[in-house]
Scaffold this motif. Structure first.
Motif: not given
Length: 165
Positions: A58, A61, A95, A118, A121, A136, A138, A149, A152
């Motif tokens: 994450v 990402y 995104d 899980e 964020t 969010l 993820f 991932i 989302e």
């Protein structure tokens, strides 16, 4: 009759020694060399690895989103999500849309969930002089030997209280 009696005694001795042999091999729930129980230590290591790998994916990402690096973002996703990502990532609400920046993002919680790890964020998005922070969530799963991932969604989990003294 002496031969039969010897077989019974040998069999009984082997059965008596079996738990000791299994404990020595770590198969009967004996203590590990570090003092922890075999089952607890074996369960803890995969859980810690899952949390660490999920956090890494994450974070990579989020870093890709801030840098507008679409390829780096795609590489963090599981294969089934990549087609949808390609179609929406740079769109008006994607995104990686060009019209906004991501000045800050923070991982607020990592925990096991029904479909994998899980990772919650808080992502701050700026458009011109306006900013908004949105949660969010993820979902990260294991795919073969790697982690990716798998989902989302808006929202997230409330951070759990720290258990460290």
């Amino acid at each position: 009759m002496g031969q039969s009696h010897r077989r019974v005694v040998t069999g009984a001795a082997l059965l008596a020694l079996l738990p000791v042999a299994l404990t020595g091999c770590g198969l009967a729930g004996g203590d590990d060399a570090d003092g922890g129980s075999g089952a607890g230590a074996q369960q803890q290591a995969p859980a810690e690895e899952a949390a660490a790998k999920s956090r890494e994916r994450v974070q990579a990402y989020l870093d890709a989103m801030a840098a507008k690096d679409v390829d780096a973002g795609r590489s963090q996703l599981c294969a089934p999500m990549q087609a949808a990502f390609d179609a929406a990532a740079t769109g008006p609400n994607g995104d990686f849309a060009d019209h906004f920046t991501v000045p800050q993002s923070t991982i607020t919680d990592v925990r096991s969930g029904p479909h994998g790890q899980e990772v919650s964020t808080a992502v701050t998005v700026a458009v011109g002089s306006r900013t908004a922070t949105r949660p969010l969530l993820f979902t990260v799963t294991r795919s073969g030997a790697d982690w990716c991932i798998a989902g989302e969604a808006p929202g997230g989990n409330t951070p759990e209280p720290s258990t460290t003294p």
